[in-house]
Design an enzyme around this catalytic site. Structure first.
Site, PDB file in Angstrom:
ATOM      1  N   ASP A  18      20.534  29.103   7.498  1.00 55.39           N
ATOM      2  CA  ASP A  18      21.593  29.337   6.764  1.00 55.39           C
ATOM      3  C   ASP A  18      23.030  29.076   7.398  1.00 55.39           C
ATOM      4  O   ASP A  18      22.792  29.019   8.580  1.00 55.39           O
ATOM      5  CB  ASP A  18      21.431  30.726   6.047  1.00 55.39           C
ATOM      6  CG  ASP A  18      22.804  30.886   5.213  1.00 55.39           C
ATOM      7  OD1 ASP A  18      22.888  30.123   4.159  1.00 55.39           O
ATOM      8  OD2 ASP A  18      23.302  32.211   5.123  1.00 55.39           O
ATOM      9  N   ASP A  20      26.629  30.909   6.314  1.00 52.04           N
ATOM     10  CA  ASP A  20      27.381  32.252   6.307  1.00 52.04           C
ATOM     11  C   ASP A  20      26.355  33.540   6.639  1.00 52.04           C
ATOM     12  O   ASP A  20      25.254  33.595   6.230  1.00 52.04           O
ATOM     13  CB  ASP A  20      27.936  32.602   4.961  1.00 52.04           C
ATOM     14  CG  ASP A  20      29.141  31.623   4.417  1.00 52.04           C
ATOM     15  OD1 ASP A  20      29.718  31.145   5.286  1.00 52.04           O
ATOM     16  OD2 ASP A  20      29.159  31.293   3.222  1.00 52.04           O
TER      17      ASP A  20
END
Length: 351
Positions: A18, A20
């Site tokens: 991922d 963020d």
């Protein structure tokens, strides 16, 4: 047999990240607001327009508001590049570079291409990643703002309307298993992948660019990379065009992996998914028993994957309503990139 051992060595591990609060230690959507002149905050009327499952639409309005306030491209880029790395990330990326023959890395994020590319290039990590799966974005000179678009349409009830990471992961694994490599290389040796998944009532749209022309895959230094388009419309076959006039065909039905039987060879020996948020749970449901879901400790992904599933509970997030569901993979908490490195070192030793 020696041949079997050699074949196993060729099947790399896949690292899925991922963005963020997994690579970058802050939400890029929060950080970009600081680009507003005079330290302005989002107005209440704009916050009130958010609707659950439509965060991409909300960020389109946020970027339009920033443009109206006079936030420049330089200011937006600077705020994104100033986001610090998560603790220990430098050690993890160094480890992956040192074992490039064993690991392939991709990003799957509900942020956007402009933010992720700017941050990875600034940190010097862009070349490490084979693919970036995220929402299309470009800075429009005419309007003076960043223009966002959804990644794709899907029917998954767990995920925000613009992106189902499980569908992306399944499609990618099937493409790799079938020998279709979907990434594009920039001149100068940098890898780039920009997926065009915009939809309007099931019709394909093309990602807008400031110069109006589609970037094409280039070759540099003898390395060949391919651009794979995962555009779909209700399960119909679409084609990913490549320089040289060659076409590849990619069939999908509601994002599920197509199989002629249930015993196909895996694309990778093991899959390691590194995330933090609630929308990182759905892709982990596609993982198998030999795989690992690295969940950032005390973040939503960790809480959801380790929750007591004897209770019929739901968690509401800014992206979707998530029903607690178990993954077949091992759930491994992490607080620092060093935690991930230690696990990967053991995985290599046990290989």
């Amino acid at each position: 047999m020696a041949a079997d051992a050699a074949a196993r060595r060729r099947r790399r591990f896949l690292m899925v990240f991922d963005f963020d609060e997994t690579l970058a230690n802050e939400s890029s959507d929060d950080a970009v607001v600081r680009a507003a002149p005079g330290g302005q905050q989002l107005p209440d009327w704009l916050r009130a327009q958010y609707r659950e499952g439509r965060y991409n639409e909300h960020m389109q309005r946020v970027m339009a508001w920033l443009g109206q306030q006079g936030a420049t491209e330089d200011a937006v880029r600077a705020e994104i590049q100033n986001i610090p790395e998560t603790p220990g990330l430098a050690a993890l990326l160094d480890f992956l570079r040192a074992h490039a023959d064993d690991f392939e890395c991709v990003v799957m994020s509900d942020a956007n291409a402009y933010f992720i590319e700017a941050w990875l290039e600034h940190t010097g990590a862009r070349q490490l990643f084979l693919e970036i799966f995220t929402n299309p974005a470009h800075f429009d000179a005419a309007s003076g703002r960043l223009v966002l678009a959804p990644f794709h349409a899907h029917a998954c009830p767990r995920c925000p309307d613009n992106m189902c990471k499980q569908r992306i992961l399944r499609d990618f694994l099937e493409a790799r298993r079938s020998g279709r490599s979907g990434h594009q290389e920039r001149s100068g040796g940098h890898q780039e992948h920009q997926e065009h998944q915009e939809r309007s009532d099931g019709h394909q749209e093309h990602q807008e660019r400031s110069d109006g022309h589609q970037e094409r895959s280039e070759r540099s230094g003898g390395h060949q990379e391919h651009q794979e388009h995962q555009e779909r419309s209700d399960g119909h076959q679409e084609r990913s065009e490549r320089s040289g006039g060659h076409q590849e065909h990619q069939e999908r039905s509601d994002g599920h992996q197509e199989r002629s039987d249930g015993h196909r060879e895996r694309a990778y020996e093991r899959v390691f998914y590194v995330g933090d948020g609630a929308n990182d749970v759905c892709p982990c449901l596609a993982l198998e028993t030999q795989d690992v879901a690295f969940a950032r400790r005390d973040f939503p992904m960790h809480r959801l994957l380790t929750a007591d599933d004897t209770h019929d509970t739901h968690t509401h997030t800014h992206t979707h309503t998530h029903t607690h569901t178990r993954t077949a993979a091992t759930v491994q908490p992490w607080s620092s990139g060093h935690d991930v490195v230690q696990y990967l070192q053991r995985a290599l030793e046990e290989r």
